[in-house]
Design an enzyme around this catalytic site. Structure first.
Site, PDB file in Angstrom:
ATOM      1  CG  ASP A 202      40.035  35.988  48.392  1.00  0.00           C
ATOM      2  OD1 ASP A 202      39.866  36.039  49.627  1.00  0.00           O
ATOM      3  OD2 ASP A 202      41.129  36.222  47.839  1.00  0.00           O
ATOM      4  CG  ASP A 203      36.992  36.223  43.913  1.00  0.00           C
ATOM      5  OD1 ASP A 203      37.747  37.053  44.475  1.00  0.00           O
ATOM      6  OD2 ASP A 203      37.343  35.541  42.946  1.00  0.00           O
ATOM      7  CG  HIS A 253      38.865  40.235  47.106  1.00  0.00           C
ATOM      8  ND1 HIS A 253      40.230  40.154  47.229  1.00  0.00           N
ATOM      9  CD2 HIS A 253      38.548  39.378  46.082  1.00  0.00           C
ATOM     10  CE1 HIS A 253      40.705  39.307  46.331  1.00  0.00           C
ATOM     11  NE2 HIS A 253      39.704  38.830  45.616  1.00  0.00           N
ATOM     12  CG  HIS A 344      38.243  31.821  45.183  1.00  0.00           C
ATOM     13  ND1 HIS A 344      39.405  31.066  45.203  1.00  0.00           N
ATOM     14  CD2 HIS A 344      38.615  33.081  44.880  1.00  0.00           C
ATOM     15  CE1 HIS A 344      40.434  31.851  44.918  1.00  0.00           C
ATOM     16  NE2 HIS A 344      39.989  33.089  44.711  1.00  0.00           N
TER      17      HIS A 344
HETATM   18 ZN   LIG Z   1      39.771  37.468  44.002  1.00  0.00          ZN
END
Ligand SMILES: [Zn+2]
Length: 394
Positions: A202-203, A253, A344
């Site tokens: 993610d991110d 996301h 991440h």
């Molecule tokens: Zn996130």
């Protein structure tokens, strides 16, 4: 007198003729003795090998193309093979039946096929000559079993390579059957009967960290799904293209990493539209998966957004711990078939963990795949307005 002298005159001719006949007979005798000896040596060697392996099951005993006798035995699912040169009667190796000036090409081709099938950490060892290779000949293919190669982490499953004769036909010194349709063993041909997990990040896009993770995935015959933030995408175009080029996926996301629960539905919808448009402009593709930031979601959001929601059931908390060992141990202790793992692509410690984790997961029998591949392996059709924390077989 006349008669006698004429006999004496032609006597040398007779001696010559008999001499030649005698020499010829001797030569023939020598040859037949040689053939006889070779045949006996061949038979003795076959008998000796059969005798040495009498505790095992004999699978094959056949002459291949007048070049060699191939003997194969099995015991406890292990293969034992022998090659006896049909011309000399001597026990030989498979390598003796590769054309002498093609041995380098043959081993180059084998190495290429090893890297196609196995992750780098295994292929790097198998392509170095420090173990024992057992060659098994089948109708239209060759199988090499790799024994006593020391690999870290230890691989439980048998290491072998199946080589269709089409791949090595120019190098072999005997004739064989060719299969018209064949497929090389490829580490990316995932197997429904094996365990599998989806790795997700993610991110991002996370620049060099994302690229390094993509490289590690590629070295380990693995894929992942990257959930990226809409307003960061335009600064990571080349990273995104690299992610997709290597067989990975990208999901949304959100546009600005706000909790969806705290947004008005109209704002949420327009944010998702913006993200979809940016993504489409960059990649020419559509976003089909959404991971809500913080996993925050409710029924209203679920009904409103036309997307497949992907959350997770194995949270490494890599953003909190920033510790490679913690992440690796946590995953290895808690991982199950069908899990979706959350990480991440922002931290060095995550990159280091991925580097160690991928070989460990492979050694433990897990295939590491993206969300779509996991759904396919588990025979699930993912649907819009549904949330998936894991994907398992029914
Ligand atoms: Zn996130």
């Amino acid at each position: 007198m006349f008669m006698k002298s004429s006999w004496i005159k032609i006597l040398p001719i007779f001696i010559l003729i008999f001499g030649f006949l005698f020499l010829d007979a001797k030569k023939e005798m020598k040859e037949s003795v040689f053939v006889f000896n070779t045949k006996r040596k061949l038979e003795d060697n076959i008998e000796k090998i059969i005798n040495d392996n009498k505790e095992k099951k004999m699978e094959v005993n056949k002459k291949v193309d007048d070049k060699f006798i191939y003997l194969e035995f099995s015991s406890d699912n292990k293969v034992f093979s022998y090659f006896i040169n049909a011309t000399t009667g001597e026990e030989s190796n498979f390598e003796d039946f590769i054309k002498e000036n093609k041995r380098n090409d043959f081993s180059k081709k084998i190495n290429e096929l090893i890297y196609l099938k196995y992750p780098k950490f295994i292929a790097d060892i198998l392509t170095v000559n420090n173990g024992n290779k057992v060659y098994k000949i089948e109708n239209d293919k060759l199988i090499i079993y790799f024994e006593n190669y020391v690999i870290e982490p230890v691989i439980e499953e048998e290491l072998f390579l199946t080589i269709d004769f089409n791949e090595v036909k120019e190098y072999l010194d005997f004739s064989f059957v060719l299969n018209k349709e064949y497929q090389n063993e490829n580490g990316y041909n995932f197997n429904k009967n094996k365990k599998a997990v989806a790795l997700t990040f993610d991110d991002g896009p996370g620049g060099d960290k994302t690229n390094k993770i993509v490289e590690l995935l590629e070295q380990n015959k693995a894929h992942a799904t990257f959930f990226m933030v809409g307003n960061k995408m335009e600064s990571g175009i080349s990273v995104m293209k690299n992610v997709l080029d290597k067989g990975n996926e990208i999901g949304s996301h959100s546009y600005a990493h706000k909790s969806m629960k705290r947004q008005k539905i109209n704002d949420l919808l327009s944010d998702e539209e913006k993200t979809k448009e940016i993504y489409h402009n960059i990649t020419g593709k559509n976003l089909i998966y959404t991971r809500p930031p913080y996993g925050a979601i409710n029924d209203k959001i679920k009904e409103s957004l036309d997307t497949i929601f992907i959350t997770w059931d194995l949270d490494t908390e890599d953003w909190l711990h920033r510790d490679k060992n913690y992440i690796v141990d946590y995953v290895m202790e808690n991982v199950h078939d069908g899990d979706i793992i959350l990480m991440h692509d922002l931290y060095d410690s995550t990159v280091e963990a991925v580097e160690e984790l991928l070989p460990k997961l492979y050694a433990a029998g897990f295939q590491v795949v993206n969300i779509s591949e996991l759904a396919n392996l588990k025979e699930q059709v993912l649907e819009n307005h549904n949330i998936y924390r894991s994907i398992r077989k029914n």
